[in-house]
Design a protein around this motif. Structure first.
Motif, PDB file in Angstrom:
ATOM      1  N   GLY A   1     -63.257   9.124  23.389  1.00 15.66           N
ATOM      2  CA  GLY A   1     -63.093   8.901  24.936  1.00 15.66           C
ATOM      3  C   GLY A   1     -62.043   8.305  25.664  1.00 15.66           C
ATOM      4  O   GLY A   1     -62.498   7.804  27.151  1.00 15.66           O
ATOM      5  N   ASN A   2     -61.251   7.459  24.166  1.00 15.43           N
ATOM      6  CA  ASN A   2     -59.890   6.650  25.212  1.00 15.43           C
ATOM      7  C   ASN A   2     -58.709   7.773  26.307  1.00 15.43           C
ATOM      8  O   ASN A   2     -58.646   8.655  26.324  1.00 15.43           O
ATOM      9  CB  ASN A   2     -58.903   6.210  24.558  1.00 15.43           C
ATOM     10  N   GLU A   3     -59.367   7.640  27.314  1.00 12.37           N
ATOM     11  CA  GLU A   3     -58.889   8.598  28.396  1.00 12.37           C
ATOM     12  C   GLU A   3     -57.250   8.562  28.930  1.00 12.37           C
ATOM     13  O   GLU A   3     -56.421   9.347  28.804  1.00 12.37           O
ATOM     14  CB  GLU A   3     -59.520   8.533  29.970  1.00 12.37           C
ATOM     15  N   GLU A   4     -56.894   7.292  28.687  1.00 10.13           N
ATOM     16  CA  GLU A   4     -55.204   6.839  28.468  1.00 10.13           C
ATOM     17  C   GLU A   4     -54.423   7.606  27.752  1.00 10.13           C
ATOM     18  O   GLU A   4     -54.088   7.243  28.156  1.00 10.13           O
ATOM     19  CB  GLU A   4     -54.997   5.016  28.471  1.00 10.13           C
ATOM     20  N   ALA A   5     -55.548   7.071  26.419  1.00 14.24           N
ATOM     21  CA  ALA A   5     -55.104   8.297  25.596  1.00 14.24           C
ATOM     22  C   ALA A   5     -54.372  10.191  25.497  1.00 14.24           C
ATOM     23  O   ALA A   5     -53.499  10.948  25.077  1.00 14.24           O
ATOM     24  CB  ALA A   5     -55.902   8.323  24.498  1.00 14.24           C
ATOM     25  N   LYS A   6     -55.126  10.223  26.772  1.00 13.53           N
ATOM     26  CA  LYS A   6     -54.943  11.758  27.134  1.00 13.53           C
ATOM     27  C   LYS A   6     -53.897  12.286  27.886  1.00 13.53           C
ATOM     28  O   LYS A   6     -52.970  12.564  27.919  1.00 13.53           O
ATOM     29  CB  LYS A   6     -56.395  12.509  27.287  1.00 13.53           C
ATOM     30  N   ALA A   7     -53.253  11.366  28.716  1.00 17.71           N
ATOM     31  CA  ALA A   7     -52.070  11.284  28.728  1.00 17.71           C
ATOM     32  C   ALA A   7     -51.309  10.755  28.621  1.00 17.71           C
ATOM     33  O   ALA A   7     -50.363  11.118  28.515  1.00 17.71           O
ATOM     34  CB  ALA A   7     -51.802   9.733  30.325  1.00 17.71           C
ATOM     35  N   TYR A   8     -50.995   9.734  27.523  1.00 22.67           N
ATOM     36  CA  TYR A   8     -50.259   9.685  27.051  1.00 22.67           C
ATOM     37  C   TYR A   8     -49.765  10.888  25.481  1.00 22.67           C
ATOM     38  O   TYR A   8     -48.640  11.084  25.730  1.00 22.67           O
ATOM     39  CB  TYR A   8     -50.034   8.416  26.337  1.00 22.67           C
ATOM     40  N   ARG A   9     -50.758  10.921  25.558  1.00 25.21           N
ATOM     41  CA  ARG A   9     -50.981  12.643  24.142  1.00 25.21           C
ATOM     42  C   ARG A   9     -49.944  13.799  24.698  1.00 25.21           C
ATOM     43  O   ARG A   9     -48.746  14.115  24.335  1.00 25.21           O
ATOM     44  CB  ARG A   9     -51.522  12.784  24.302  1.00 25.21           C
ATOM     45  N   LEU A  10     -50.184  13.495  26.440  1.00 24.67           N
ATOM     46  CA  LEU A  10     -49.567  15.105  27.013  1.00 24.67           C
ATOM     47  C   LEU A  10     -47.797  14.510  27.326  1.00 24.67           C
ATOM     48  O   LEU A  10     -47.105  14.934  27.456  1.00 24.67           O
ATOM     49  CB  LEU A  10     -50.092  15.131  28.704  1.00 24.67           C
ATOM     50  N   GLU A  11     -47.869  13.662  27.528  1.00 22.84           N
ATOM     51  CA  GLU A  11     -46.318  12.581  27.598  1.00 22.84           C
ATOM     52  C   GLU A  11     -45.261  12.942  26.692  1.00 22.84           C
ATOM     53  O   GLU A  11     -44.104  13.467  26.807  1.00 22.84           O
ATOM     54  CB  GLU A  11     -46.359  11.282  28.772  1.00 22.84           C
ATOM     55  N   ILE A  12     -45.705  12.067  25.317  1.00 18.94           N
ATOM     56  CA  ILE A  12     -45.136  12.320  24.825  1.00 18.94           C
ATOM     57  C   ILE A  12     -44.785  13.857  23.720  1.00 18.94           C
ATOM     58  O   ILE A  12     -43.696  14.758  23.214  1.00 18.94           O
ATOM     59  CB  ILE A  12     -45.378  12.276  23.050  1.00 18.94           C
ATOM     60  N   SER A  13     -45.668  14.710  24.269  1.00 14.99           N
ATOM     61  CA  SER A  13     -45.788  15.759  23.657  1.00 14.99           C
ATOM     62  C   SER A  13     -44.401  16.623  24.024  1.00 14.99           C
ATOM     63  O   SER A  13     -44.525  17.639  23.630  1.00 14.99           O
ATOM     64  CB  SER A  13     -47.123  16.990  23.986  1.00 14.99           C
ATOM     65  N   ARG A  14     -44.396  16.784  25.299  1.00 11.19           N
ATOM     66  CA  ARG A  14     -43.217  17.290  26.295  1.00 11.19           C
ATOM     67  C   ARG A  14     -41.647  16.663  25.668  1.00 11.19           C
ATOM     68  O   ARG A  14     -41.111  17.447  25.560  1.00 11.19           O
ATOM     69  CB  ARG A  14     -43.451  16.633  27.778  1.00 11.19           C
ATOM     70  N   GLU A  15     -41.554  16.328  24.743  1.00  7.50           N
ATOM     71  CA  GLU A  15     -40.751  15.568  23.851  1.00  7.50           C
ATOM     72  C   GLU A  15     -40.503  15.490  22.089  1.00  7.50           C
ATOM     73  O   GLU A  15     -39.844  15.974  21.266  1.00  7.50           O
ATOM     74  CB  GLU A  15     -40.375  14.065  23.408  1.00  7.50           C
ATOM     75  N   MET A  16     -41.412  16.956  22.152  1.00  6.86           N
ATOM     76  CA  MET A  16     -41.650  16.943  20.291  1.00  6.86           C
ATOM     77  C   MET A  16     -42.099  18.801  20.546  1.00  6.86           C
ATOM     78  O   MET A  16     -42.264  19.405  21.364  1.00  6.86           O
ATOM     79  CB  MET A  16     -43.415  16.293  20.311  1.00  6.86           C
ATOM     80  N   SER A  17     -41.728  18.600  19.264  1.00  5.76           N
ATOM     81  CA  SER A  17     -41.587  20.570  19.095  1.00  5.76           C
ATOM     82  C   SER A  17     -43.159  21.341  18.662  1.00  5.76           C
ATOM     83  O   SER A  17     -43.731  20.735  18.718  1.00  5.76           O
ATOM     84  CB  SER A  17     -40.450  20.825  17.812  1.00  5.76           C
ATOM     85  N   LYS A  18     -42.782  22.780  19.154  1.00  2.00           N
ATOM     86  CA  LYS A  18     -44.425  22.737  18.563  1.00  2.00           C
ATOM     87  C   LYS A  18     -44.624  22.545  16.925  1.00  2.00           C
ATOM     88  O   LYS A  18     -45.782  22.827  17.069  1.00  2.00           O
ATOM     89  CB  LYS A  18     -44.287  24.621  18.679  1.00  2.00           C
ATOM     90  N   LYS A  19     -43.724  22.291  16.030  1.00  2.00           N
ATOM     91  CA  LYS A  19     -43.824  22.414  14.545  1.00  2.00           C
ATOM     92  C   LYS A  19     -44.129  20.513  14.769  1.00  2.00           C
ATOM     93  O   LYS A  19     -45.337  20.509  13.777  1.00  2.00           O
ATOM     94  CB  LYS A  19     -43.009  22.418  14.142  1.00  2.00           C
ATOM     95  N   GLU A  20     -43.769  19.845  15.597  1.00  2.00           N
ATOM     96  CA  GLU A  20     -44.891  18.145  15.132  1.00  2.00           C
ATOM     97  C   GLU A  20     -46.127  17.845  15.683  1.00  2.00           C
ATOM     98  O   GLU A  20     -46.521  17.757  15.150  1.00  2.00           O
ATOM     99  CB  GLU A  20     -43.304  17.860  15.769  1.00  2.00           C
ATOM    100  N   ILE A  21     -45.631  18.735  16.955  1.00  2.46           N
ATOM    101  CA  ILE A  21     -47.595  18.744  17.089  1.00  2.46           C
ATOM    102  C   ILE A  21     -48.690  19.120  16.993  1.00  2.46           C
ATOM    103  O   ILE A  21     -49.473  18.582  16.744  1.00  2.46           O
ATOM    104  CB  ILE A  21     -47.075  19.545  18.658  1.00  2.46           C
ATOM    105  N   ALA A  22     -48.253  20.120  15.524  1.00  2.47           N
ATOM    106  CA  ALA A  22     -49.011  20.904  15.262  1.00  2.47           C
ATOM    107  C   ALA A  22     -48.715  19.891  14.041  1.00  2.47           C
ATOM    108  O   ALA A  22     -50.266  19.866  13.424  1.00  2.47           O
ATOM    109  CB  ALA A  22     -48.251  22.877  14.386  1.00  2.47           C
ATOM    110  N   ALA A  23     -47.514  19.760  13.206  1.00  2.00           N
ATOM    111  CA  ALA A  23     -48.453  18.478  12.159  1.00  2.00           C
ATOM    112  C   ALA A  23     -49.130  17.156  12.617  1.00  2.00           C
ATOM    113  O   ALA A  23     -50.007  17.038  11.286  1.00  2.00           O
ATOM    114  CB  ALA A  23     -46.798  18.038  12.135  1.00  2.00           C
TER     115      ALA A  23
END
Length: 89
Positions: free
Chosen positions: A55-77
């Motif tokens: 339920g932490n809404e701020e976490a959704k924004a941070y997750r999206l932001e850092i996912s832009r710097e990560m590879s698909k493999k890193e996100i899957a991990a």
């Protein structure tokens, strides 16, 4: 919402006990910024994902932001690690 500074040990202890969204979000911030731990975007994504699920809404924004710097493999991990964490907690 007020922001509190917790030591890494306190946050890890709270998260390990099944962790509330705020404790999990703090862990994400710590790993994202390398505060008291080595910077690790996979771990940060995992904890932001767990915090968002709780339920932490701020976490959704941070997750999206850092996912832009990560590879698909890193996100899957990170997603796999979050699923494993949920099985244990």
């Amino acid at each position: 919402m007020a922001r509190f500074d917790f030591s890494a040990d306190v946050v890890v202890d709270v998260a390990a006990l099944g962790g509330g969204a705020d404790a999990l979000f703090e862990l994400g911030l710590m790993y994202c910024a390398g505060r008291d731990v080595e910077m690790n975007l996979v771990e940060a994504h995992k904890y932001f994902n767990l915090a968002a699920m709780r339920g932490n809404e701020e976490a959704k924004a941070y997750r999206l932001e850092i996912s832009r710097e990560m590879s698909k493999k890193e996100i899957a991990a990170a997603q796999k690690s979050a699923r494993e964490w949920l099985k244990l907690h």
